[in-house]
Design a protein around this motif. Structure first.
Motif, PDB file in Angstrom:
ATOM      1  N   GLN A 144       1.178   1.633  -3.996  1.00 26.43           N
ATOM      2  CA  GLN A 144      -0.078   2.001  -4.663  1.00 26.43           C
ATOM      3  C   GLN A 144      -1.228   1.608  -3.760  1.00 26.43           C
ATOM      4  OE1 GLN A 144      -0.986   1.742  -9.096  1.00 26.43           O
ATOM      5  NE2 GLN A 144      -2.089  -0.050  -8.386  1.00 26.43           N
ATOM      6  N   THR A 145      -2.034   2.586  -3.370  1.00 30.51           N
ATOM      7  CA  THR A 145      -3.101   2.319  -2.403  1.00 30.51           C
ATOM      8  C   THR A 145      -4.235   1.494  -2.995  1.00 30.51           C
ATOM      9  OG1 THR A 145      -4.133   4.444  -2.970  1.00 30.51           O
ATOM     10  CG2 THR A 145      -2.601   4.414  -1.095  1.00 30.51           C
ATOM     11  N   SER A 146      -4.430   1.567  -4.325  1.00 32.59           N
ATOM     12  CA  SER A 146      -5.505   0.819  -4.974  1.00 32.59           C
ATOM     13  C   SER A 146      -5.094   0.517  -6.405  1.00 32.59           C
ATOM     14  CB  SER A 146      -6.811   1.621  -4.971  1.00 32.59           C
ATOM     15  OG  SER A 146      -7.796   0.987  -5.765  1.00 32.59           O
ATOM     16  N   ILE A 147      -5.518  -0.642  -6.912  1.00 33.15           N
ATOM     17  CA  ILE A 147      -5.246  -0.970  -8.310  1.00 33.15           C
ATOM     18  C   ILE A 147      -6.340  -0.436  -9.228  1.00 33.15           C
ATOM     19  CG2 ILE A 147      -3.982  -3.055  -7.684  1.00 33.15           C
ATOM     20  CD1 ILE A 147      -6.442  -4.658  -8.692  1.00 33.15           C
ATOM     21  N   ASP A 148      -7.437   0.094  -8.671  1.00 29.72           N
ATOM     22  CA  ASP A 148      -8.575   0.529  -9.468  1.00 29.72           C
ATOM     23  C   ASP A 148      -8.203   1.718 -10.354  1.00 29.72           C
ATOM     24  OD1 ASP A 148     -10.017  -1.410  -8.220  1.00 29.72           O
ATOM     25  OD2 ASP A 148     -10.986  -0.068  -6.783  1.00 29.72           O
ATOM     26  N   ASN A 208     -13.598  -2.109 -13.322  1.00 27.64           N
ATOM     27  CA  ASN A 208     -14.489  -2.880 -12.444  1.00 27.64           C
ATOM     28  C   ASN A 208     -15.914  -2.998 -12.980  1.00 27.64           C
ATOM     29  OD1 ASN A 208     -12.585  -3.292 -10.204  1.00 27.64           O
ATOM     30  ND2 ASN A 208     -12.719  -1.077  -9.944  1.00 27.64           N
ATOM     31  N   PRO A 227       0.811  -1.230   0.000  1.00 29.65           N
ATOM     32  CA  PRO A 227       0.000   0.000   0.000  1.00 29.65           C
ATOM     33  C   PRO A 227       0.841   1.274   0.000  1.00 29.65           C
ATOM     34  CG  PRO A 227      -0.133  -1.117   2.126  1.00 29.65           C
ATOM     35  CD  PRO A 227       0.533  -2.063   1.176  1.00 29.65           C
TER      36      PRO A 227
END
Length: 380
Positions: free
Chosen positions: A47-51, A74, A44
């Motif tokens: 990168q905090t999110s892969i979205d 998504n 994290p």
């Protein structure tokens, strides 16, 4: 790099699945799949999110970055409702001389906006099979007053997105100048290759529709056979007739995309439309809807030139509204009687992956979109 989806995904849009990472000796596409499936955990702190979300830029008239946003990663974007506004006396289901009176058209626009339409698709030239095509001047005289009146009352794309449904480059350019946001070209530039110059010049979103032949011949060109090309590597195997159809439609769309990108059209401007009812028979229309997931994953590599084209993470539009194949299945000869059949088709299109649906009956189809989004996307 291997822990950052915002780096890997754009790379996978321009590099084929066969491209091997020089350090790991694994395909770069496999590294992206590892992030998506969670088999590779991301720190994290990196990168905090892969979205990710896709942004389709709009024409910059206000000196602000304006765009249409799609969560294609998504599949969590609200389906956009594109309402058909025919400024024609002869369209197949709603042609009438009253469509040429601006005051009448503005009442329709007001009602569309009140009922939650996202895009209004203004067309001054019927594209039904064998329809008589108006002159360029006649088409301009129909659409420009409507676009100008709509933009005078609703000046921002935040109020409404305006699309111009035309295959003529001059009509497209004058419409953009008058306030249109999107070009919806039924021919994908096949009828007028100067369209690519306009799309490049203004940076507009560009909806490209698949067809064959022209308005008078397309209904006869519904025979699809697997083409052989020693230089073309298609990564989706055609194991049955529907898959073969998808591949051949995709190949023909890619021929247009290859030409337009040479002229400067960017990948992020493109919205795909497989062309329901255009050079497709009843069964082929149904196959295209069912096989949308295959279309959305289409990839091809030209081994001679090195050009790689991918449909992944490109927004998809379908227009089943009141089409003849719905009438044949439901036994409804009158196009305006096909609302229930259209609603079922719209729901299926969304369930199989369409991001935008182009329709006539916006009030009824708004409900269909809301229900389909709740069922298939978990959006409500």
């Amino acid at each position: 790099m291997l822990e950052r989806s915002f780096v890997l995904l754009p790379l996978c849009e321009i590099l084929p699945p066969t491209f091997i990472h020089p350090v790991t000796a694994e395909p770069v596409h496999d590294h992206l799949k590892q992030l998506v499936t969670g088999t590779r955990q991301v720190d994290p702190n990196v990168q905090t999110s892969i979205d990710l979300v896709n942004l389709v830029p709009l024409v910059d008239n206000s000196k602000e970055f304006r765009y249409i946003e799609y969560d294609l990663f998504n599949n969590k974007s609200k389906t956009q409702l594109m309402s058909i506004l025919n400024v024609t006396p002869d369209s197949f289901s709603d042609g009438h001389s009253s469509n040429l009176i601006v005051e009448n058209v503005m009442k329709k626009i007001d009602n569309m906006i009140t009922n939650g339409v996202d895009i209004i698709d203004i067309g001054g030239c019927s594209t039904r099979p064998n329809s008589e095509q108006p002159s360029e001047e006649e088409e301009l005289s129909r659409v420009l007053p409507v676009i100008k009146a709509a933009r005078a009352k609703y000046p921002s794309s935040d109020d409404i997105l305006i699309s111009i449904d035309t295959y003529r480059s001059r009509v497209a350019e004058e419409s953009i100048k008058a306030g249109a946001d999107i070009i919806n070209d039924v021919s994908a530039g096949l009828f007028d290759e100067k369209m690519y110059d306009v799309v490049t010049k203004y940076g507009t979103p560009y909806i490209i529709n698949h067809l064959r032949g022209d308005i008078s011949t397309m209904s006869k060109l519904t025979t699809y056979k697997e083409t052989k090309d020693n230089d073309l590597q298609v990564f989706t195997k055609a194991n049955n007739q529907p898959a073969m159809l998808i591949n051949e439609v995709s190949k023909e769309l890619c021929q247009c995309i290859s030409k337009m990108t040479e002229k400067g059209v960017r990948r992020w401007q493109i919205i795909l439309d497989p062309g329901l009812g255009f050079a497709k028979n009843l069964d082929q229309n149904l196959d295209i809807i069912r096989e949308l997931p295959l279309l959305k994953k289409y990839n091809q590599l030209n081994t001679a030139t090195g050009e790689f084209l991918s449909f992944e993470h490109i927004p998809l539009l379908l227009g089943p509204s009141r089409k003849r194949f719905i009438g044949k299945i439901t036994g409804k000869d009158v196009a305006s009687d096909r609302i229930n059949g259209t609603s079922a088709a719209v729901t299926a299109c969304i369930g199989y992956g369409s991001d935008i649906v182009r329709i006539h009956d916006y009030k009824e189809m708004k409900d269909a979109c809301l229900m389909a989004d709740a069922i298939y996307k978990g959006i409500r």
